[in-house]
Design a protein around this motif. Structure first.
Motif, PDB file in Angstrom:
ATOM      1  N   SER A  83      23.598  39.877  25.346  1.00 48.84           N
ATOM      2  CA  SER A  83      22.520  39.845  26.333  1.00 48.84           C
ATOM      3  C   SER A  83      23.077  39.769  27.750  1.00 48.84           C
ATOM      4  N   TYR A  84      22.186  39.995  28.709  1.00 54.26           N
ATOM      5  CA  TYR A  84      22.542  39.886  30.129  1.00 54.26           C
ATOM      6  C   TYR A  84      21.304  39.430  30.884  1.00 54.26           C
ATOM      7  N   LYS A  85      21.473  39.013  32.125  1.00 55.10           N
ATOM      8  CA  LYS A  85      20.339  38.600  32.949  1.00 55.10           C
ATOM      9  C   LYS A  85      19.998  39.704  33.935  1.00 55.10           C
ATOM     10  N   ASP A  86      18.716  40.052  33.988  1.00 52.30           N
ATOM     11  CA  ASP A  86      18.294  41.099  34.916  1.00 52.30           C
ATOM     12  C   ASP A  86      18.185  40.537  36.334  1.00 52.30           C
ATOM     13  N   GLU A  87      17.680  41.351  37.247  1.00 53.01           N
ATOM     14  CA  GLU A  87      17.615  40.951  38.659  1.00 53.01           C
ATOM     15  C   GLU A  87      16.704  39.752  38.899  1.00 53.01           C
ATOM     16  N   ARG A  92      17.888  39.441  28.733  1.00 53.14           N
ATOM     17  CA  ARG A  92      17.529  40.687  28.046  1.00 53.14           C
ATOM     18  C   ARG A  92      18.645  41.110  27.105  1.00 53.14           C
ATOM     19  N   SER A  94      21.340  43.516  25.501  1.00 50.97           N
ATOM     20  CA  SER A  94      22.178  44.594  26.038  1.00 50.97           C
ATOM     21  C   SER A  94      21.906  45.915  25.331  1.00 50.97           C
ATOM     22  N   LYS A 258      21.461  49.270  27.513  1.00 46.47           N
ATOM     23  CA  LYS A 258      20.470  49.327  28.585  1.00 46.47           C
ATOM     24  C   LYS A 258      21.073  50.067  29.776  1.00 46.47           C
ATOM     25  N   GLU A 260      20.950  49.651  32.807  1.00 43.74           N
ATOM     26  CA  GLU A 260      21.489  48.830  33.907  1.00 43.74           C
ATOM     27  C   GLU A 260      22.953  48.453  33.685  1.00 43.74           C
TER      28      GLU A 260
END
Length: 556
Positions: A83-87, A92, A94, A258, A260
């Motif tokens: 997972s990662y953190k959005d803006e 969220r 990956s 994703k 991003e």
């Protein structure tokens, strides 16, 4: 008739999605096509397997040679793995859209799977699955799903009454979920207040992430709810193991990161497999065998020779088993694709099937000692395959045994042929457009008569290569005939378009008083005409053999 074929990925009407064929009919189709090892893998339900088992029990003579493997295909959320953190700081996954996990050898009556099917059957149930997942992920608390269902249902009713104040209604959700019901984890006096002070107050970021998921869940409808209700990958692997089965990653070439993220799907899936294959969960203190195989033999994998090669190498490196199946979504008897991984190729042998009992027994052993916090988990990994696809798999068609490398090459050539058809159509369209505008076709950039002739010549060369080697390209003669008909339809239309183009070109040259008339499209028309004749002969030959075979069968 072919016999001893394998298909480990079949859907029935329990998967919905417009599928009309029930499990009984699927078994009949499988037996007709010579499939002897069959797995029904419906989406998020084992009801198809249960009905199939009853059919097999009631038809012992018909199904005496059928090796039926119970299965399921579960849509999984992978945020707990990668997972990662959005803006906005929201957590969220990956992997775009998560993954599909196949479970084989499971007990279809296991309560976890029956609950999964039951909750997936309604919007309230899907919200229940989502909120159960999020509460466990963010706060490490497992709730009773039936009690949570009632809380979700009550929230839905309250939201319907108070449409103007959704935030006010939802603000009480976590409290009700954790304190309501006989099995409420924080139902005793002051437990919830202490939880708020010691957990929520100290970690505002986690609470904001949870609130974001909460609002999204209750605002979602239809297909959005299907996405939100996807089950946590670790939760599903554990359920599959607890139900006596093993996990396999379905159709690996489907997954992408994703947009991003600056990472390739190759890197992403490699890292993903590292985290879901034979791992020790430090948080729970449990060993989980996890994914033991990858469904490399899937129609989507055969479309991309580069990804196929990558996954073949990756599977070998990680010592995983290769599996495969048709992924049939049959809507009628005319669409009987059971046993065919790509229209024309079938699986004759798989190491995964040959060693299935041993694979299952090792997983049961892993499950039985998982909670004993074993540190030495190597003994549970089992024999590592370290084999590529040509060593683990035998493929078959109506003509002969084939190598996967042959299939990959044939699919590549077939795709090129289709691209030539697109180029020919595009050239003709552009040239006609030029003539409509009263422009000279010879000055039409790269879409000129010479370019068209080159495309048509390549088309003929590839066409002849495919037809001359049909025993590699087409394992089933009926599929070959259907393919011929499609190509003949295209060639017939192209010839008509070229004839119209020739007339338009001749008229323009007459209007221009061009004394040295130049027939730009004669060669292209002649080539297309020869291809048409070639295909006509093949179709006539097929039809004659069909009539002859029918007569022989009638005499027998």
């Amino acid at each position: 008739m072919k016999k001893g074929l394998i298909d480990l990925h079949i859907h029935t009407n329990y998967s919905k999605e417009g599928i009309l064929t029930d499990p009984d009919k699927i078994i009949e189709y499988a037996l007709i096509n010579g499939v002897e090892t069959l797995a029904i893998t419906d989406h998020n339900t084992t009801f198809g397997c249960i009905q199939a088992l009853k059919y097999i029990e009631n038809h012992p003579e018909l199904c005496k040679d059928l090796n039926f493997i119970t299965g399921i295909e579960v849509s999984c959320d992978t945020a707990s793995v990668m997972s990662y953190k959005d803006e906005f700081g929201h957590l969220r996954s990956s992997l775009a859209g998560g993954v599909h996990l196949l479970g084989y050898g499971i007990d279809p009556y296991h309560k976890g799977f029956l609950d999964l099917a039951r909750f997936y059957s309604s919007d309230t149930g899907k919200r229940t699955l989502a909120m159960y997942k999020y509460i466990k992920r963010f706060y490490h608390i497992e709730l009773n799903k039936d009690e949570l269902f009632k809380v979700v249902q009550e929230m839905e009713n309250e939201l319907a009454k108070n449409e103007d104040e959704p935030d006010l209604v939802l603000s009480n959700f976590l409290k009700y979920a954790l304190t309501t019901g006989r099995y409420a984890p924080l139902g005793r006096k002051n437990q919830y207040e202490n939880f708020c002070k010691s957990v929520i107050a100290r970690d505002k970021e986690t609470y904001e992430n949870f609130k974001y998921r909460l609002k999204k869940c209750f605002n979602a409808t239809n297909s959005e709810l299907d996405e939100i209700a996807k089950q946590d990958i670790y939760e599903m692997m554990q359920l599959i193991e607890d139900a006596g089965g093993v996990s396999v990653l379905a159709h690996p070439t489907h997954y992408r990161p994703k947009k991003e993220l600056s990472i390739t799907d190759f890197e992403l899936i490699s890292e993903f497999l590292n985290k879901v294959t034979s791992h020790y969960n430090e948080y729970s203190g449990e060993f989980m065998r996890g994914v033991v195989g990858v469904e490399l033999l899937h129609s989507s994998s055969l479309d991309d020779q580069f990804r196929f090669k990558f996954y073949d190498d990756l599977i070998k490196k990680k010592g995983l088993y290769i599996t495969g199946g048709s992924d049939s979504h049959i809507t009628s008897g005319k669409d009987n694709s059971v046993g065919y991984i790509r229209q024309n190729f079938s699986i004759k042998r798989l190491d995964f099937v040959d060693n299935f009992d041993e694979i299952i027994n090792l997983s049961k052993k892993a499950t039985s000692i998982r909670k004993q916090k074993e540190k030495d988990i190597e003994i549970l990994k089992g024999p590592q395959c370290f084999k590529n696809v040509d060593e683990q798999v035998v493929l078959f068609n109506d003509y002969k045994l084939v190598h996967v490398s042959e299939i990959i090459e044939s699919q590549t050539i077939s795709k090129k042929l289709l691209s030539f058809e697109n180029e020919i159509s595009s050239c003709i369209f552009n040239l006609k457009d030029k003539l409509y505008q009263n422009k000279d076709v010879e000055k039409n950039d790269h879409k000129n008569p010479k370019a068209l002739q080159e495309w048509v010549s390549l088309y003929k060369m590839y066409m002849q290569s495919i037809v001359d080697n049909k025993d590699v390209f087409f394992g089933n003669k009926d599929f070959f005939y259907d393919w011929l008909q499609h190509r003949l339809n295209f060639v017939g239309q192209a010839y008509e378009e070229l004839y119209e183009l020739s007339v338009m070109d001749a008229d323009k040259q007459i209007q221009d008083d061009d004394c040295s008339y130049n027939p730009h499209f004669t060669k292209s028309r002649n080539i297309i005409k020869s291809v048409s004749g070639y295909l006509d002969k093949e179709i006539a030959s097929y039809s004659a053999s069909k009539v002859l075979n029918g007569a022989v069968e009638a005499l027998q």
